[in-house]
Design a protein around this motif. Structure first.
Motif, PDB file in Angstrom:
ATOM      1  N   ASN A  93      48.375  29.068  37.743  1.00  0.00           N
ATOM      2  CA  ASN A  93      48.158  29.720  36.451  1.00  0.00           C
ATOM      3  C   ASN A  93      46.735  30.242  36.314  1.00  0.00           C
ATOM      4  O   ASN A  93      46.491  31.237  35.625  1.00  0.00           O
ATOM      5  CB  ASN A  93      48.450  28.742  35.305  1.00  0.00           C
ATOM      6  CG  ASN A  93      49.919  28.749  34.923  1.00  0.00           C
ATOM      7  OD1 ASN A  93      50.660  29.659  35.282  1.00  0.00           O
ATOM      8  ND2 ASN A  93      50.355  27.735  34.206  1.00  0.00           N
ATOM      9  N   ALA A  94      45.793  29.566  36.954  1.00  0.00           N
ATOM     10  CA  ALA A  94      44.392  29.960  36.838  1.00  0.00           C
ATOM     11  C   ALA A  94      44.108  31.312  37.485  1.00  0.00           C
ATOM     12  O   ALA A  94      43.076  31.931  37.218  1.00  0.00           O
ATOM     13  CB  ALA A  94      43.508  28.882  37.459  1.00  0.00           C
ATOM     14  N   THR A  95      45.027  31.772  38.350  1.00  0.00           N
ATOM     15  CA  THR A  95      44.827  33.092  38.973  1.00  0.00           C
ATOM     16  C   THR A  95      45.244  34.219  38.029  1.00  0.00           C
ATOM     17  O   THR A  95      44.954  35.385  38.300  1.00  0.00           O
ATOM     18  CB  THR A  95      45.644  33.224  40.275  1.00  0.00           C
ATOM     19  OG1 THR A  95      47.050  33.189  39.963  1.00  0.00           O
ATOM     20  CG2 THR A  95      45.320  32.102  41.249  1.00  0.00           C
ATOM     21  N   ARG A  96      45.939  33.862  36.935  1.00  0.00           N
ATOM     22  CA  ARG A  96      46.452  34.879  36.014  1.00  0.00           C
ATOM     23  C   ARG A  96      45.428  35.155  34.918  1.00  0.00           C
ATOM     24  O   ARG A  96      44.823  34.239  34.374  1.00  0.00           O
ATOM     25  CB  ARG A  96      47.781  34.415  35.404  1.00  0.00           C
ATOM     26  CG  ARG A  96      48.837  34.168  36.488  1.00  0.00           C
ATOM     27  CD  ARG A  96      49.999  33.352  35.999  1.00  0.00           C
ATOM     28  NE  ARG A  96      50.796  32.875  37.143  1.00  0.00           N
ATOM     29  CZ  ARG A  96      51.737  31.951  37.074  1.00  0.00           C
ATOM     30  NH1 ARG A  96      52.032  31.397  35.910  1.00  0.00           N
ATOM     31  NH2 ARG A  96      52.387  31.563  38.154  1.00  0.00           N
ATOM     32  N   GLY A  97      45.254  36.420  34.622  1.00  0.00           N
ATOM     33  CA  GLY A  97      44.305  36.791  33.575  1.00  0.00           C
ATOM     34  C   GLY A  97      42.881  36.960  34.057  1.00  0.00           C
ATOM     35  O   GLY A  97      41.987  37.245  33.254  1.00  0.00           O
ATOM     36  N   LEU A  98      42.644  36.796  35.349  1.00  0.00           N
ATOM     37  CA  LEU A  98      41.294  37.015  35.875  1.00  0.00           C
ATOM     38  C   LEU A  98      41.013  38.508  35.955  1.00  0.00           C
ATOM     39  O   LEU A  98      41.863  39.289  36.394  1.00  0.00           O
ATOM     40  CB  LEU A  98      41.147  36.374  37.269  1.00  0.00           C
ATOM     41  CG  LEU A  98      41.225  34.841  37.342  1.00  0.00           C
ATOM     42  CD1 LEU A  98      41.154  34.383  38.803  1.00  0.00           C
ATOM     43  CD2 LEU A  98      40.104  34.213  36.534  1.00  0.00           C
ATOM     44  N   GLU A  99      39.820  38.898  35.548  1.00  0.00           N
ATOM     45  CA  GLU A  99      39.474  40.320  35.504  1.00  0.00           C
ATOM     46  C   GLU A  99      39.506  40.964  36.888  1.00  0.00           C
ATOM     47  O   GLU A  99      39.877  42.126  37.038  1.00  0.00           O
ATOM     48  CB  GLU A  99      38.077  40.467  34.888  1.00  0.00           C
ATOM     49  CG  GLU A  99      37.633  41.905  34.714  1.00  0.00           C
ATOM     50  CD  GLU A  99      36.261  41.992  34.091  1.00  0.00           C
ATOM     51  OE1 GLU A  99      35.731  40.942  33.659  1.00  0.00           O
ATOM     52  OE2 GLU A  99      35.712  43.101  34.042  1.00  0.00           O
ATOM     53  N   ASP A 100      39.125  40.204  37.911  1.00  0.00           N
ATOM     54  CA  ASP A 100      39.035  40.771  39.258  1.00  0.00           C
ATOM     55  C   ASP A 100      40.339  40.669  40.050  1.00  0.00           C
ATOM     56  O   ASP A 100      40.370  41.054  41.214  1.00  0.00           O
ATOM     57  CB  ASP A 100      37.926  40.059  40.042  1.00  0.00           C
ATOM     58  CG  ASP A 100      36.549  40.356  39.458  1.00  0.00           C
ATOM     59  OD1 ASP A 100      36.387  41.440  38.864  1.00  0.00           O
ATOM     60  OD2 ASP A 100      35.661  39.503  39.595  1.00  0.00           O
ATOM     61  N   VAL A 101      41.390  40.111  39.454  1.00  0.00           N
ATOM     62  CA  VAL A 101      42.661  39.936  40.168  1.00  0.00           C
ATOM     63  C   VAL A 101      43.724  40.814  39.514  1.00  0.00           C
ATOM     64  O   VAL A 101      44.073  40.619  38.354  1.00  0.00           O
ATOM     65  CB  VAL A 101      43.103  38.453  40.163  1.00  0.00           C
ATOM     66  CG1 VAL A 101      44.462  38.296  40.842  1.00  0.00           C
ATOM     67  CG2 VAL A 101      42.061  37.590  40.861  1.00  0.00           C
ATOM     68  N   ARG A 102      44.237  41.789  40.271  1.00  0.00           N
ATOM     69  CA  ARG A 102      45.248  42.710  39.749  1.00  0.00           C
ATOM     70  C   ARG A 102      46.643  42.108  39.793  1.00  0.00           C
ATOM     71  O   ARG A 102      47.468  42.388  38.935  1.00  0.00           O
ATOM     72  CB  ARG A 102      45.224  44.015  40.560  1.00  0.00           C
ATOM     73  CG  ARG A 102      43.971  44.838  40.349  1.00  0.00           C
ATOM     74  CD  ARG A 102      44.023  45.558  38.994  1.00  0.00           C
ATOM     75  NE  ARG A 102      42.788  46.234  38.689  1.00  0.00           N
ATOM     76  CZ  ARG A 102      42.461  47.429  39.142  1.00  0.00           C
ATOM     77  NH1 ARG A 102      43.300  48.067  39.943  1.00  0.00           N
ATOM     78  NH2 ARG A 102      41.322  47.987  38.816  1.00  0.00           N
ATOM     79  N   LEU A 103      46.928  41.320  40.821  1.00  0.00           N
ATOM     80  CA  LEU A 103      48.233  40.654  40.937  1.00  0.00           C
ATOM     81  C   LEU A 103      47.997  39.178  41.223  1.00  0.00           C
ATOM     82  O   LEU A 103      47.320  38.820  42.188  1.00  0.00           O
ATOM     83  CB  LEU A 103      49.069  41.276  42.056  1.00  0.00           C
ATOM     84  CG  LEU A 103      50.488  40.706  42.213  1.00  0.00           C
ATOM     85  CD1 LEU A 103      51.337  40.974  40.973  1.00  0.00           C
ATOM     86  CD2 LEU A 103      51.175  41.302  43.454  1.00  0.00           C
TER      87      LEU A 103
END
Length: 311
Positions: A230-240
């Motif tokens: 879940n921590a990978t979701r909503g990160l500005e630098d991560v598109r997917l």
């Protein structure tokens, strides 16, 4: 033979062929018995193909197929095709190399995205739909795909959906000078693969896969895994970001790795150890962040530092 003994024998057999890669080999074998598939990205000549052959050669009764991916490869070259039988005037289906226990998809990113996608259904559902008919893939069906770095000429990046089908991605890398010298010595009088005897049977590996589900994982660790993805979701630098499939893969590979480590339960350290290999390749980094040096592995490593593990 107990599952733990089978796992040890399989691991030792592969390690007699591939020198200096003990940790990576254990992780890849854990991926095998977790029911997942592995993507190996590395420079040519680092032992990717030999590793696949060593795993297949260590399992008695396992069918092995290899597909050399090229720009002109067609989906029918992978799945199979029906050919008209002149004598019976009926079409007869000829299975492709996907109908096997262990499939080496060599240099998968040299084929077009359309051909790469021919493996999507097989990898996700262990079946293949060909000319409107569904075929079940029996046995292990473990895909070991190799790809060259995307900077190499004549390569196509794998589609995001394809990347998500791989339970983990890892690299072998170069071994030390001493280990490379050992490799030279071991191949002075022929290749070690030529004299490799199977260490386990296909039934024993299938039993290993069944044993993975008996490895205990606590409720707290399941929530920890979900927190990491879940921590990978909503990160500005991560598109997917990582999908729920990533959470499932992380749990199963951690259970399988625990079996190889001789435990019947999962620890936070095992999850942390394997998380970069399971999550990072599923992330699509924003171009501007990628140009500044950010990678999927770096994102996962930062998340592991920020989210406390259950005690």
């Amino acid at each position: 033979m107990s599952p733990s003994e089978s796992a040890t024998r399989l691991e030792q057999s592969v390690c007699t062929i591939i020198r200096g890669q003990e940790k990576t080999i254990r992780n890849i074998l854990a991926c095998l018995i977790s029911g997942g598939h592995v993507l190996l990205e590395d420079n040519p000549g680092t032992g990717k193909t030999t590793l696949a052959k060593a795993i297949a050669g260590s399992i008695k009764g396992a069918d092995f197929s290899r597909i050399q991916f090229t720009p002109d490869l067609l989906p029918s070259d992978i799945l199979g095709v029906s050919i008209l039988n002149q004598k019976t005037a009926e079409f007869q289906f000829h299975p492709g190399p996907v109908f096997t226990d262990i499939l080496l998809a060599d240099e998968i990113n040299r084929a077009s995205p359309r051909t790469q996608s021919a493996l999507l259904e097989s990898m996700a559902e262990q079946q293949a739909t060909i000319e409107g008919k569904r075929y079940q893939l029996e046995g292990l069906f473990f895909v070991i795909a190799t790809q060259n770095p995307v900077e190499f000429r004549g390569t196509y990046p794998l589609p995001e959906a394809q990347m998500d089908r791989f339970a983990m991605q890892c690299s072998l890398g170069y071994v030390s000078a001493a280990e490379e010298a050992d490799i030279l010595a071991s191949q002075n009088n022929g290749h070690p693969l030529d004299s490799l005897d199977p260490a386990v049977t296909l039934d024993e590996v299938i039993a290993l896969q069944a044993a993975v589900s008996n490895i205990r994982i606590s409720e707290e660790l399941r929530h920890y895994i979900v927190a990491l993805t879940n921590a990978t979701r909503g990160l500005e630098d991560v598109r997917l970001s990582a999908s729920p499939r990533a959470s499932l893969s992380l749990m199963k590979v951690a259970q399988a790795l625990s079996l190889f480590e001789g435990r019947d339960f999962v620890t936070p350290e095992t999850i942390q150890d394997i998380a970069p290999d399971v999550i990072a390749h599923r992330l699509v980094i924003a171009p501007e962040a990628k140009f500044s040096g950010l990678t999927g592995r770096r994102v996962v490593e930062d998340i592991l530092e920020k989210i406390p593990a259950p005690v």
